[in-house]
Design an enzyme around this catalytic site. Sequence first.
Site, PDB file in Angstrom:
ATOM      1  N   ASP A 197      -7.233 -68.533   9.850  1.00 60.75           N
ATOM      2  CA  ASP A 197      -7.248 -67.196   9.263  1.00 60.75           C
ATOM      3  C   ASP A 197      -6.253 -67.071   8.118  1.00 60.75           C
ATOM      4  OD1 ASP A 197      -9.258 -65.682  10.177  1.00 60.75           O
ATOM      5  OD2 ASP A 197      -8.110 -64.585  11.683  1.00 60.75           O
ATOM      6  N   ASP A 609      -9.490 -59.964  24.014  1.00 61.96           N
ATOM      7  CA  ASP A 609      -9.879 -60.791  25.149  1.00 61.96           C
ATOM      8  C   ASP A 609     -10.372 -59.955  26.335  1.00 61.96           C
ATOM      9  OD1 ASP A 609      -7.316 -59.823  25.314  1.00 61.96           O
ATOM     10  OD2 ASP A 609      -6.358 -61.739  25.734  1.00 61.96           O
TER      11      ASP A 609
END
Length: 905
Positions: A197, A609
């Site tokens: 990223d 998550d």
Amino acid sequence: MSMTKRNQGGDFDQNQWSFETNSTNEYDDGFHDAYGDGGDERLQGDIENTDKPWKPLSRVFPIKTSIIVPYRILIFTRLIVLGFFLHWRIVNPNNNAIWLWLMSIVCEVWFAFSWILDQIPKLCPINRSTDLEVLREKFDLPLSSNPTGRSDLPGVDFFVSTADPEKEPPLTTANTILSILAVDYPVEKVACYISDDGGALLTFEAMAEACCFADLWVPFCKKHNIEPRNPDAYFNLKGDPTKGKTRPDFVKDRRKVKREYEEFKVRINGLPDAIRRRSEAFNAREEMTLLKHLRESGADPMENPKVQKATWMADGTHWHGAWSNAAKEHSKGDHAGVLQVMLKPPSYDPITGNSEDQLVDFTGVDIRLPMFVYVSREKRPGYDHNKKAGAMNCLVRASAILSNGPFILNLDCDHYINNCRAIREGMCFMMDQGGEDICYIQFPQRFEGIDPSDRYANHNTVFFDGNMRALDGLQGPVYVGTGCMFRRFALYAFDPPNPAKMTVAKENETQPLTTSDFDPNLDVNLLPKRFGNSTMLAESIPVAEFQGRPIADHPDIKFGRPPGALRVPRDPLDAVTVAEAVSVISCWYEDKTEWGERVGWIYGSVTEDVVTGFRMHNRGWRSVYCITKRDAFRGSAPINLTDRLHQVLRWATGSVEIFFSRNNALLASTKLKFLQRLAYLNVGIYPFTSFFLIVYCFLPAMSLISGQFIVQELNIWFLVYLMIITFCLFGLALLEVRWAGIGLEEWWRNEQFWLISGTSSHFAACIQGLLKVIAGIEISFTLTSKSAGEDEDDIYADLYLVKWTSLMIPPIVIALVNIAALVIAFARTLFGSGKWNMFIGGAFFASWVLCHLYPFAKGLMGRRRKTPTIVFVWAGLISIIISLLWMALNPGGINALGTTDTNDG
Ligand SMILES: O=c1ccn([C@@H]2O[C@H](COP(=O)(O)OP(=O)(O)O[C@H]3O[C@H](CO)[C@@H](O)[C@H](O)[C@H]3O)[C@@H](O)[C@H]2O)c(=O)[nH]1
Ligand SMILES: [Mn+2]
């Protein structure tokens, strides 16, 4: 609205996919009975079409009755007595200090509620085990249906995420990648993807270096059966490296590989400098050319646009990812997508090495490396990149096109494979009969480099060995972001296979299925709406489903197909394929699709998550917790107080975001089991406890100063109830550490850190969350810094680093106020009232609070007891203000030292 409704609306959910397995429930019953009797007879003969009688790949062990039965009894006892206690408290107000009584009672009711949310889902913890030998028999040995001897295990795509080479050292990431490339799993079934990223050339080049070193490292691991297969971790092992090593050339090989690793490290650590110097040189040259060009064309050279922003690759071309320069300017949020297949897919059959080409003699050792791809998704201003979740979704799509492994293993860049057979253990569940409704296998997170006393409960064992084991006995553990193996099909937002449908399909089954006739009902026209416009992606979906099926239905085995025939439908090196993979990592690909909303990793929370796992459970999938004897994965965690508080802050903020979203467990579908729902509700609600906790931590001080207590008089019932609920709590702790297999010390650390984070990070998280809901202020993802483990003489240096953060204010104030109150009350009792029983009551509760804050105080002291003066100034000021306020509001409470309390009854 709830997802069930939407599913019915959508045209390609559960009923569209046909399955032909036995009913899961039937199997489960048979399984438990069989295990209880200690025999497998009942399961034999269940499966036709296999060469041998059925042997389970995994088993469930109940917790010992002598532990779990008293545990449950204590829970119920405490629940009932808690009810009596609260009832007594409510009907017996303290008329002398109604405010104190009211505050305390409100807090107590909340604590009781949050205790129930935390405790009730822990009613049925379980343990599991796997049988790798059976897995090998079923998948790795030549069967009559698989005469080639090639492994029949399904493919696995490994996803690693990294975001910033400064906070996440490329050496750490490279080591993680090496541990994956060397995993003990059929090489041709493994594909590894790294998501960068940061878009950093540094990471890119570090990965290229890792690929070179892998040529030596991976066969070395295989030749000598090395563990762990992370070179850094391996070479730092204490103890005799030759232990258990049989080959005579081990010592020689190890020495050579170690020397190479040292050189590899030097090269990686030299990369930032090399890239900077190279880029400066190229940029200067480019500027010269441009100037020359301007001069020749007669333009004013003063208008020369400076070209100093490009980062250059070694071959003299521009790096399309993010540039950065010495002035710390960068373009992390604005760059093209980069996708590079760094290691091409290996051949299907082993290639053995020889003694000439390599530094080490690899005669007879398979020297193939798995496929490896570097991915940095496109980023542009004006697009929400959705943090890690966005990065993972790009990998899901790119990998669907390039390798399409039916299973996906997700790791953070600092979490490496510590047990090279862990993936096989996970497969024992996925491939077992009845495993078709498992959406993911979560492995516990284990950490390295934590201070031995684990001051800030970094190991988190109460959660990983307690709560998660307990959830495993319900619908399954929550997904915790790393060390998790997904079924790709479940990530695509499909429902789990429907047992009724499966039985029907089995009866009709007459001839082998092929990909094209697998699902005639799938409406291809609807796919773009959900998955976007890539046809290759759409085509890959049924294939992934097909290959992820448990053994009994495994098409390859059942119908004598050459194994893996369907795995890679395309050549991942073909230009068209690569172009398609690049197009699915563009920043506009997800526009008007359901990525992040229903499909893939879910957006909208910094704890992507938990939500992602929740959405799967909410569709009726179940998950499995896989605790391996040797830790499956190992990672790093922040041992510095400030970093730790910020990490916990992010988690709690994510929870608050979930609470205020449509992913609140209260809105879940009926497919989410009741206790599982409570557990998820707890995940969303726990930060709010901080409001009550902060108030409650001030109560002892208020009570000491005012000479009042939360009750009017110490009634016998009050004391009896209080004693029972306290003893039940201790009893529960004692039994819980038994079934969870942790130490009492760890349990206590966890309690302490609960109070520390509860009064600081959780509180800030609630504020942040509320700001987001009310004012729409976005929440950023603060990366946790990972140390590269360079400083060998002082590995815990970080622990003693004092970095100021305003998160520290509430615990400091609580501590100071309680200490001040203790001193004041002590002096007053000594010189005046002489009411020691009153003092002792208050003092007990104040010390209880202070004990919890002890690790926090240690953290503030640093190593040489050097605490920034600002800490004291602030804390002093605030405690003075609070005391003044107190006296102004309640002058009766503090009649100068030495006089008797007027309020006292
Ligand atoms: O924009 C982002 C932000 C983060 N990451 C990656 O996310 C991972 C986790 O970040 P870290 O700072 O290490 O967070 P932790 O608190 O240690 O991580 C836990 O908690 C996170 C949720 O808050 C999960 O994403 C992680 O998987 C889980 O291990 C790292 O690999 C990062 O590279 C990205 O890829 N892109
Ligand atoms: Mn981390």
